[in-house]
Design an enzyme around this catalytic site. Sequence first.
Site, PDB file in Angstrom:
ATOM      1  N   LEU A 110      33.028  43.948  34.924  1.00 23.00           N
ATOM      2  CA  LEU A 110      33.275  42.555  34.527  1.00 23.00           C
ATOM      3  C   LEU A 110      32.134  41.993  33.688  1.00 23.00           C
ATOM      4  O   LEU A 110      30.971  42.051  34.089  1.00 23.00           O
ATOM      5  CB  LEU A 110      33.464  41.693  35.788  1.00 23.00           C
ATOM      6  N   GLU A 117      32.190  28.170  21.109  1.00 24.06           N
ATOM      7  CA  GLU A 117      33.152  29.263  21.310  1.00 24.06           C
ATOM      8  C   GLU A 117      34.155  29.292  20.164  1.00 24.06           C
ATOM      9  O   GLU A 117      34.509  30.363  19.654  1.00 24.06           O
ATOM     10  CB  GLU A 117      33.900  29.089  22.642  1.00 24.06           C
ATOM     11  N   HIS A 174      33.043  34.747  26.839  1.00 27.29           N
ATOM     12  CA  HIS A 174      32.547  34.340  28.149  1.00 27.29           C
ATOM     13  C   HIS A 174      31.566  33.174  27.963  1.00 27.29           C
ATOM     14  O   HIS A 174      30.710  33.227  27.078  1.00 27.29           O
ATOM     15  CB  HIS A 174      31.832  35.520  28.820  1.00 27.29           C
ATOM     16  N   ILE A 201      41.399  39.562  36.409  1.00 28.80           N
ATOM     17  CA  ILE A 201      40.514  40.713  36.245  1.00 28.80           C
ATOM     18  C   ILE A 201      41.396  41.941  36.054  1.00 28.80           C
ATOM     19  O   ILE A 201      42.290  42.203  36.860  1.00 28.80           O
ATOM     20  CB  ILE A 201      39.573  40.862  37.447  1.00 28.80           C
ATOM     21  N   LEU A 202      41.161  42.665  34.986  1.00 31.89           N
ATOM     22  CA  LEU A 202      41.987  43.814  34.635  1.00 31.89           C
ATOM     23  C   LEU A 202      41.405  45.089  35.235  1.00 31.89           C
ATOM     24  O   LEU A 202      40.185  45.253  35.315  1.00 31.89           O
ATOM     25  CB  LEU A 202      42.087  43.932  33.112  1.00 31.89           C
TER      26      LEU A 202
END
Length: 195
Positions: free
Chosen positions: A144, A174, A109, A92-93
């Site tokens: 997020l 994806e 995602h 997580i940034l």
Amino acid sequence: MKRVVILISGGGSNMVALCRSMTGDHPARPVLVVSNDPDAGGLAKAREMGIATAVVDSRPFRGDRAAFEAELLKPIEAAQPDILCLAGFMRILTPDFVNRFSGRMLNIHPSLLPKYPGLHTHARALDAGDAEAGCTVHEVTPVLDDGPILGQARVPVRAGDTEETLAARVLEQEHRLYPAVLRRFADGDRRPVAL
């Protein structure tokens, strides 16, 4: 020609799909693949495709995201990216990092956002009895899995599906969706793609 940096943590199947798509008249090219895991399988795949790689191991930075991101920025900024693509990057940034690349960072995602942000998306879809699952490409914002949606692909949930069977079918989509969105995004078109 837009310069694309791709961030991975694992096998890199979405990274491979993105890189294979950036040929011919595509408006972008991959210039660097970065991983936070020195053992990520995607690093070897990137090197096999002739793409530069870098590793910034996140383990020594446990509990200090700012210090990790300061190191992560070094190879990224040296590559002078126009676009950052998160492709199975499992960190997580911080808002500071995200805001530095505001409007230039994409993520894929494995759910139909805004449903099921975070982890265990396929289990949550099955537990909820959903008729369909899928994947979403979105712009990355400090919240997020919450940025503007740039594309979605839908996958029917079948009787007898497990997390694994559903995940495998979503992953196929994806690999179609992310390249389609990146091509449009690199052309300056933010209209959502629907597959």
